[in-house]
Design an enzyme around this catalytic site. Structure first.
Site, PDB file in Angstrom:
ATOM      1  N   ASP A   1       0.856  -1.175   0.000  1.00 33.18           N
ATOM      2  CA  ASP A   1       0.000   0.000   0.000  1.00 33.18           C
ATOM      3  C   ASP A   1       0.899   1.234   0.000  1.00 33.18           C
ATOM      4  O   ASP A   1       1.811   1.342   0.814  1.00 33.18           O
ATOM      5  CB  ASP A   1      -0.844  -0.059   1.275  1.00 33.18           C
TER       6      ASP A   1
ATOM      7  N   ASP B   1      -3.419   2.758  -5.451  1.00 32.39           N
ATOM      8  CA  ASP B   1      -2.303   2.816  -4.497  1.00 32.39           C
ATOM      9  C   ASP B   1      -2.102   1.498  -3.741  1.00 32.39           C
ATOM     10  O   ASP B   1      -1.460   1.461  -2.715  1.00 32.39           O
ATOM     11  CB  ASP B   1      -2.521   3.966  -3.505  1.00 32.39           C
ATOM     12  N   GLU B   2      -2.682   0.431  -4.260  1.00 28.44           N
ATOM     13  CA  GLU B   2      -2.597  -0.827  -3.528  1.00 28.44           C
ATOM     14  C   GLU B   2      -2.462  -2.000  -4.501  1.00 28.44           C
ATOM     15  O   GLU B   2      -3.145  -2.029  -5.522  1.00 28.44           O
ATOM     16  CB  GLU B   2      -3.879  -0.986  -2.708  1.00 28.44           C
TER      17      GLU B   2
END
Lengths: 408, 366
Positions: free
Chosen positions: A12, A107-108
């Site tokens: 993350d 974002d992950e």
């Protein structure tokens, strides 16, 4: 062919939008930043720096609420084009470490390190866990060094556990939950830490007297099913640290449908193409052989007869068949088909279509081998690679020839 | 050259030498046998350049010493058809007259100088191995040699000679036979290995006579030289890397069953009747007191054979190619065969004779 335990990493990028904004404008570093809209305006918070989180600002909150909680914060509209550029850069760094990556959001990402232990092993590593943990630290380090973006990561035997671990590791940490330690790690945590548990569920759980994941894990399944509906069973398992470790495929391995064990009929593929050089045809043939053999293996059958179909540019069409020891191995089939083709091709005219058909299909029991050697055994390895990375992940060099029309 | 010799003495050596000569060859001279007669001895040579055989026939009445080169196929046909009794070979230049009671032949030969010199025939041997043991080792492993040309090294038998033992191993990747025999060999420390073409070993098996107590062996410059009392075999060794055996031969599995070897063979042969090209395996179901061997082919039918056994502690269902098991059982000499298995997808071991291990991979039953 993957033997080791699942090792799923959930990576993350910490306060991703804020981190990118700070790269673009370093004066924002250390100051309270909210991305999502103008101060007091409409919209929702898409990212909040750790500085404003102290005031209770969270992602998903309305900008109006955030303004009330942190009136002195810096509010930014956000620039999604730039974020996705950084996201892609981060992905390409991740892909250096493992070929099995599944983007969960901008974002992950989930990364499967299963089977990578030996590749990354260093003499000082005392265990496979340590090897993977160190490797993931290198990965987050590389993202920080090369992009300037902080990242956190959780490593565990399932996706949901890895996700929880990455939350626990924040900020800028790496946490590995050893196999078997899942339930103990989850037990003291609040129910909201588990992916899939939202505020509405939380409220219902609290009303039922459940506040921690340990309590959730021990609660009667009927109750959990009542609260979560159809996916209650999954939530119940996740709370005990049991979950899915399959990243799935980002693209289907194969489109054709071959029911297993189906011995009726035949398996055939053909391709129309323009023959720019004589090598194109052999490339097409090798690609067709790969395809029909892959399909035969999916069906769990071998073929005793192979038929070559050849159509010249003047539409003159001929077929040539050959009966052989039952096979579903492209290396063996291609040798036969190439011979048929070389014998059949008489006309000094270009070809417009080639086809390969397998017939006289029969089922077989698989003779296991002492060691890998025979071409038949290599097929198994080819299939596993394709299962993971898609049909085009591996081909004969002949199929891949630049002059060829390519696989397909 | 002129010699006379009873047909009975000549026939076997001549057939052995012709079996080495190629039927077709880019070098037609190899389709001939070279005959050299002198001092009461006739020497016959044949070669295909891979394997060469030189065999001596004693007590030949040599009237005129000399050499000749004659077509192997015709020569053996003649000898086969002749009635028993003395046969005379008489050459005039390249023409050879072969005469026996009631029949005579004239055959055009080739200049003996054209026959290739076989390397190694003049060398001395390194070690002496008991002939009976070498023959036994060969018979116990040679059938497991791979017939497929994809992995060259597996087309031969791996022979390892050590100071205190000799080992022969053959495998085709699905089963493996290994025989180790303790013996004192006059070798320096370390070991000598060679991948020997099975043809050379089969030749050796055929040329050995009851008089042979020892066989001389030497491995040098990619050639194996074997010397018996009446013959010398020179074989070009197979180049290539043999698989690492320590990782292939498994430890004995938990499930051990002792069986009467001939009973098991009979049962396997019965069940195998109902296997087919498409459905090769027999299913062996071991339980505490019996073994049920069954086979089923969609288009043929099925079979079930039951053997009472002192069963293993846990039951096991495992599929095998019956031919592979029968090969191993045939190679065993002891009356009891011990089958050691770990799981239905792990190699099974067949043991019984000292120094002998036969490893078979199962067939996964779909």
């Amino acid at each position: 062919m993957i033997a080791s335990a699942p090792r799923i990493c959930c990576l993350d990028l910490d306060t991703f939008f804020v981190s990118v904004e700070r790269l673009l404008d370093p004066s924002l570093i250390g100051r309270p930043v909210i991305v999502g809209g103008k101060k007091g305006g409409s919209g929702v918070v898409t990212a909040a720096s750790y500085e404003v989180r102290e005031y209770g600002v969270r992602s998903g909150m309305s900008i109006a609420e955030a303004t009330a909680l942190a009136p002195r914060a810096i509010f930014l509209l956000g620039s999604h084009g730039v974020y996705s550029k950084y996201s892609k850069k981060a992905r390409s760094i991740i892909e250096r470490y493992s070929p099995r990556v599944q983007a969960a959001s901008i974002d992950e990402a989930y990364i499967d390190f299963r089977g990578c232990e030996r590749m990354y092993h260093e003499p000082q590593d005392r265990s496979n866990d340590e090897t993977i943990r160190r490797t993931v630290c290198e990965l987050t380090g590389a993202i920080l060094m090369e992009l300037g973006l902080p990242a956190s990561a959780g490593i565990a035997t399932s996706k949901s556990m890895a996700k929880v671990a990455s939350g626990l590791a924040k900020p800028e940490g790496v946490l590995l939950v050893e196999a078997g330690a899942e339930a103990a790690t989850l037990s003291p945590l609040g129910v909201r830490k588990l992916p899939g548990v939202g505020p509405v569920h939380e409220e219902k759980l609290v009303r039922a007297g459940i506040t921690t994941l340990g309590e959730l894990a021990n609660a009667p399944e009927d109750l959990i099913r009542h609260i979560f509906g159809a996916y209650g069973t999954n939530i119940h398992l996740s709370a005990r640290g049991i979950g899915n470790a399959d990243l799935g495929r980002e693209r289907p391995a194969f489109r054709e449908h071959d029911p297993r064990g189906q011995r009726m009929g035949s398996i055939s593929n053909e391709r129309t193409f323009r023959e720019r050089s004589s090598r194109v045809s052999e490339s097409v043939l090798s690609s067709l052989c790969e395809r029909v053999c892959w399909r035969a293996r999916k069906r769990g059958v071998k073929a005793r007869t192979v038929t070559l179909k050849l159509r010249y540019s003047d539409f003159h069409t001929l077929t040539r068949a050959h009966t052989m020891a039952p096979t579903h191995c492209e290396a063996k089939l291609y040798r036969v088909v190439r011979t048929l083709y070389r014998q059949a091709r008489k006309k000094d005219r270009s070809i417009r279509l080639l086809g390969v058909a397998l017939s006289k299909l029969c089922s077989y029991d698989e003779q296991l081998v002492l060691f890998d050697g025979d071409s038949e055994e290599r097929c198994g390895a080819v299939d596993s690679v394709r299962e993971m990375f898609g049909y085009d992940a591996v081909h004969f060099a002949t199929t891949m020839r630049p002059e060829g029309s390519g696989p397909g | 050259m002129k010699f006379t010799c009873p047909r009975a003495t000549l026939l076997d050596p001549l057939l052995l030498a012709s079996s080495v000569a190629p039927v077709r060859s880019v070098k037609p001279v190899l389709q001939n046998l070279r005959l050299d007669a002198s001092d009461g001895v006739l020497e016959i040579q044949g070669t295909d350049l891979e394997t060469s055989l030189r065999i001596r026939v004693q007590n030949v009445e040599v009237e005129r010493a000399g050499s000749c080169l004659l077509p192997a196929a015709k020569l053996s046909s003649i000898l086969r058809e002749l009635e028993s009794g003395p046969v005379t070979f008489d050459t005039d230049q390249l023409l050879c007259r072969i005469a026996s009671a009631g029949a005579s032949f004239r055959m055009q030969g080739v200049n003996p100088e054209e026959f290739p010199e076989v390397a190694g025939f003049s060398e001395s041997v390194d070690v002496q191995i008991p002939a009976a043991l070498l023959r036994k080792m060969t018979r116990k492993v040679v059938f497991a040699v791979s017939a497929e040309k994809t992995r060259y090294a597996l087309n031969g038998v791996l022979l390892t000679l050590r100071k205190d033992s000799a080992v022969m191993v053959a495998t085709d990747g699905r089963r493996l036979a290994s025989m180790e025999a303790p013996m004192e060999l006059s070798l320096p420390d370390g070991e000598k290995t060679a991948i020997v073409p099975p043809r050379a070993l089969n030749q050796l098996d055929r040329v050995l006579t009851p008089e042979d107590e020892f066989v001389g062996l030497s491995i040098k410059d990619g050639t194996l030289l074997v010397q018996t009392q009446r013959a010398t075999i020179a074989a070009r060794l197979i180049e290539g890397k043999y698989p690492n055996l320590s990782s292939i031969i498994p430890a004995p599995g938990e499930t051990k069953v002792s069986l009467d070897r001939s009973e098991l063979m009979a049962a396997l042969r019965k069940a195998a009747i109902m296997t087919s090209e498409e459905s090769k395996p027999v299913r062996m179901s071991f339980s505490s007191d019996k073994l049920v061997i069954s086979a089923r082919s969609a288009d043929v039918g099925d079979a079930e054979v039951e053997l009472l056994i002192e069963g293993p502690s846990q039951s096991l269902d495992i599929g095998f190619n019956p031919e592979f098991l029968l090969d191993g059982l045939k190679a065993l000499e002891s009356d009891t065969a011990v089958l050691e298995m770990a799981a239905s997808n792990k190699a099974g071991r067949l043991v019984g004779d000292p120094g002998y291990v036969y490893v078979v991979m199962p067939i996964s039953l779909g």
